[in-house]
Enzyme design. Structure first.
Site, PDB file in Angstrom:
ATOM      1  N   TYR A 183       0.940  -1.493   0.212  1.00  0.00           N
ATOM      2  CA  TYR A 183      -0.153   0.391  -0.292  1.00  0.00           C
ATOM      3  C   TYR A 183       0.703   1.349   0.034  1.00  0.00           C
ATOM      4  CZ  TYR A 183      -3.725  -3.318   0.990  1.00  0.00           C
ATOM      5  OH  TYR A 183      -4.696  -4.233   1.227  1.00  0.00           O
ATOM      6  N   GLY A 345      -7.471 -14.118  12.674  1.00  0.00           N
ATOM      7  CA  GLY A 345      -8.116 -13.165  11.554  1.00  0.00           C
ATOM      8  C   GLY A 345      -9.150 -14.100  11.321  1.00  0.00           C
ATOM      9  N   CYS A 369     -10.848 -24.132  12.126  1.00  0.00           N
ATOM     10  CA  CYS A 369     -10.184 -23.311  10.706  1.00  0.00           C
ATOM     11  C   CYS A 369      -9.724 -24.484   9.970  1.00  0.00           C
ATOM     12  CB  CYS A 369      -9.559 -22.137  10.587  1.00  0.00           C
ATOM     13  SG  CYS A 369      -8.720 -21.363   9.535  1.00  0.00           S
ATOM     14  N   CYS A 375     -12.355 -18.942   1.708  1.00  0.00           N
ATOM     15  CA  CYS A 375     -13.207 -17.731   2.543  1.00  0.00           C
ATOM     16  C   CYS A 375     -12.970 -16.641   1.191  1.00  0.00           C
ATOM     17  CB  CYS A 375     -12.484 -17.231   4.115  1.00  0.00           C
ATOM     18  SG  CYS A 375     -11.295 -17.934   3.906  1.00  0.00           S
ATOM     19  N   GLU A 437     -26.854 -43.055   9.965  1.00  0.00           N
ATOM     20  CA  GLU A 437     -25.179 -43.778   9.391  1.00  0.00           C
ATOM     21  C   GLU A 437     -25.066 -45.039   9.175  1.00  0.00           C
ATOM     22  OE1 GLU A 437     -22.356 -44.377   7.165  1.00  0.00           O
ATOM     23  OE2 GLU A 437     -23.208 -41.468   7.808  1.00  0.00           O
TER      24      GLU A 437
END
Length: 689
Positions: A183, A345, A369, A375, A437
């Site tokens: 940036y 995050g 995660c 994502c 199952e």
């Protein structure tokens, strides 16, 4: 496990000026695409941050917010704070977060040379030709930037100060200025970008840091002494001979501390093919296999965390570390004095209640995660992000667990990811749930997927364990080794049945498909399943590196996600592989951030990948194919393996429609689905009953 004791440092408060973090867990700024199109904080975005704050995180840094629109950042539903008109929606956001006892900073950003979403020519420290731009990913095209004039610099400093003042008026506790990645501010700090020779040039650390230091000073003048000013910086830039070194980054940190900085957040950046993915998500250094020395740092102490440690030694202000850090590794980093806070995050996107569950000693309830990067796929296609495991991401209000209006007898047929999620949600809402199952274990196709993909990054067994734990705690009655039949349905008289039995195996109708050298997907699953049940995917995966009943030359029919992953599995076990795909969609279904790397890795390993190619016959010595231009070829192979998406399997659901008031289908039995869609289906149905 008493997480309150073992994670003592992680759960301690942290004081930064007048702001108290409830614990050392920080939600870093991540653009999610939830903002309103005009740049305001939308109800969708506020609901997401409300869930985070309610979940007990120590600090929330609200995602990248443009300080100078449009040149400073445009597109992908990004937030804006370049005008007083945005203050009211940000006030609602800050008030909502504070309402749950959580402090919050607003990240201020100016994309600078990465501002390719704007129609304007990007700004940078120096004008660079297209050939000179330090590229982090060749798929992302940077427009040649123009060099900032002194007037441009003065304007940018003022824009940051104005934005910080608006953040304070909106009720935020501080700001974080984004001076990292590629940036605007980093284009002055990094010699890869900075070619100037004036007071902001690349001659010394002081001249390179002057722009950043002036922004800190201008903000301090505008907001006063108590408001917290943070900054995100690159601890190192990899892949470019002029990139920021750890020593330079420590020097910048000292200069910025003297300028008035209160807290520093250490990220990193890289140049060259694939650098964007692995620097943002360091565990990807292990995919498809570890290939560079940095991979050794992934598990401990973390690639970027190691750079945060260097900065921590150089400054007295608090340091935030980031980079695929979980609770245990975060605790270790804090105990070693390498950082003062740990940014998580994706883990907080998967489970916003992670901090609360840790504090309550319920680590087994944390939704894991998968580090699958599902994502990022919608985000890179300019859509709001979604999560493979957390179907409620971006739907927090809609998917809030609320008691059902009437308790019902619910049967779930199938223990794969979609069925388990449906059972979990339905039971959490108060329904009486029984799950059937036919296999001895829950998981559906997840154990086979874990064997093929490995567990070094995507820990699919952990996902199965999570679901098993939740279903047990919620009182779901699980009937293993029992196939659900119409007779059982007549006897039970359920009020709702959720069919999640998976799809039918797709077996191509090719002459010779029944030869002994052919292993169809159905035969593969039938052969492997007993060993998976006995040994588990981790041990069986290790054994297959030494023993695999497949010849040296293998043709894989199917080149979408399934075929490419099977090919990678075989290559890692020393097989020579050819992929044959009828369409031109090679690798379709693989997350966007991972797909190019896997395909390039396969090519580097000598895998021939034929698209637009039809298989016409299988022989003992191999397979006959016809390419798109009509050429007929014989591919010599010891074995042929089919790896195709599943076909729909609607028979049971249709048969139940006249017997049960409510019948729902989720996952592959409705249509070919990936794990993300299957769990999303299960969650949607669980909430709708």
């Amino acid at each position: 496990m008493n997480t309150g004791r073992t994670l003592k440092r992680l759960l301690e408060p942290l004081q930064v000026k007048q702001v108290t973090f409830r614990n050392r867990i920080v939600k870093p700024a991540q653009v999610l695409g939830f903002a309103a199109e005009d740049g305001n904080a939308s109800p969708m975005l506020i609901d997401f941050y409300a869930a985070l704050a309610k979940g007990g995180v120590g600090l929330i840094i609200v995602e990248s917010t443009c300080v100078d629109y449009p040149i400073g950042g445009k597109g992908q539903n990004r937030l804006r704070i370049d005008d007083d008109a945005f203050v009211p929606s940000f006030s609602r956001l800050a008030e909502t977060i504070h309402g749950h006892g959580c402090p919050t900073f607003l990240q201020l950003s100016h994309n600078g040379p990465a501002g390719h979403f704007s129609d304007l020519q990007p700004l940078a420290s120096s004008a660079l030709s297209a050939e000179d731009i330090p590229i982090s990913d060749p798929r992302v095209k940077y427009d040649p930037p123009r060099e900032m004039t002194l007037a441009d610099i003065e304007r940018a400093v003022e824009k940051h100060a104005e934005a910080a003042w608006r953040a304070k008026q909106a009720g935020f506790d501080g700001v974080e200025v984004h001076a990292g990645h590629s940036y605007l501010i980093n284009s002055f700090l990094s010699r890869a970008w900075n070619r100037r020779d004036d007071d902001y040039g690349c001659q010394t650390l002081e001249t390179r840091a002057r722009f950043a230091a002036e922004i800190v000073g201008a903000i301090r003048t505008r907001v006063g002494p108590d408001f917290v000013i943070g900054m995100r910086v690159n601890g190192e830039e990899w892949g470019h001979e002029q990139g920021i070194t750890p020593e330079e980054s420590s020097g910048f940190a000292r200069i910025l501390e003297l300028a008035g900085l209160d807290i520093i957040h250490v990220t990193g950046w890289g140049y060259g093919y694939g650098a964007y993915s692995w620097v943002q998500y360091p565990e990807q250094l292990l995919y498809p296999e570890p290939s560079v020395p940095l991979a050794k740092l992934v598990r401990k102490p973390g690639v970027i965390a190691s750079r945060a440690a260097g900065i921590k030694e150089a400054v007295s202000i608090p340091v935030i570390a980031v980079g695929s850090l979980g609770p245990e590794l975060g605790e270790w980093i804090l105990r070693k004095g390498m950082a003062d806070a740990i940014a998580m995050g994706r883990r907080l996107m998967v489970d916003p209640e992670l901090p609360k569950k840790l504090a309550e000693g319920r680590s087994e309830d944390i939704r894991p995660c998968m580090a699958c990067l599902e994502c990022r796929t919608p985000f890179q296609r300019y859509r709001p992000v979604s999560c493979r495991v957390n179907a409620a991401l971006g739907k927090e209000r809609e998917y809030e667990i609320k008691p059902a209006a009437r308790k019902k007898r619910v049967v779930v047929v199938g223990g794969g990811p979609g069925g388990m999620e449906a059972a979990r949600v339905a039971a959490a809402r108060g329904h009486e749930v029984v799950l059937y199952e036919k296999a001895p274990r829950l998981g559906g196709s997840l154990p086979l997927a874990a064997l093929i993909k490995g567990t070094q990054i995507e820990d699919l067994p952990a996902l199965v364990n999570y679901f098993e734990t939740q279903l047990r705690k919620l009182g779901v009655r699980i009937q293993l080794k029992q196939e659900f039949t119409l007779e059982i349905a007549r006897a039970l008289k359920p009020e709702a049945v959720i069919v999640a039995i998976g799809g039918r195996h797709a077996t191509p109708t090719i002459p010779g498909i029944d030869r002994r050298n052919v292993l169809t997907g159905e035969a593969l699953e039938r052969t492997v399943t007993p060993y998976l049940r006995l040994l588990g995917p981790r041990l069986l995966g290790w054994i297959t590196r030494f023993w695999l009943p497949v010849g040296k030359r293998v043709v894989v029919i199917g080149g979408l996600l399934h075929g490419c992953q099977v090919a990678a599995f075989l290559v890692k076990r020393g097989r020579h592989v050819t992929i044959v795909e009828a369409s031109d969609q090679l690798g379709e279904g693989i997350p966007v951030a991972m797909k190019p790397r896997l395909l390039d890795w396969l090519a580097d390993k000598g895998v021939a990948m034929l698209t637009g190619t039809e298989c016409t016959e299988i022989m003992d010595e191999g397979i006959i194919v016809r390419t798109g231009d009509g050429t007929v070829r014989i591919l010599i192979a010891d074995n042929v393996i089919t790896a195709l998406p599943a076909l729909s399997n609607p028979a049971l659901a249709k048969a139940l429609e006249d017997m049960v008031p409510e019948v729902y289908s989720v996952g592959d039995c409705s249509e070919s689905r990936l794990i993300l869609q299957a769990i999303a289906d299960g969650s949607r149905v669980g909430h709708s009953i």
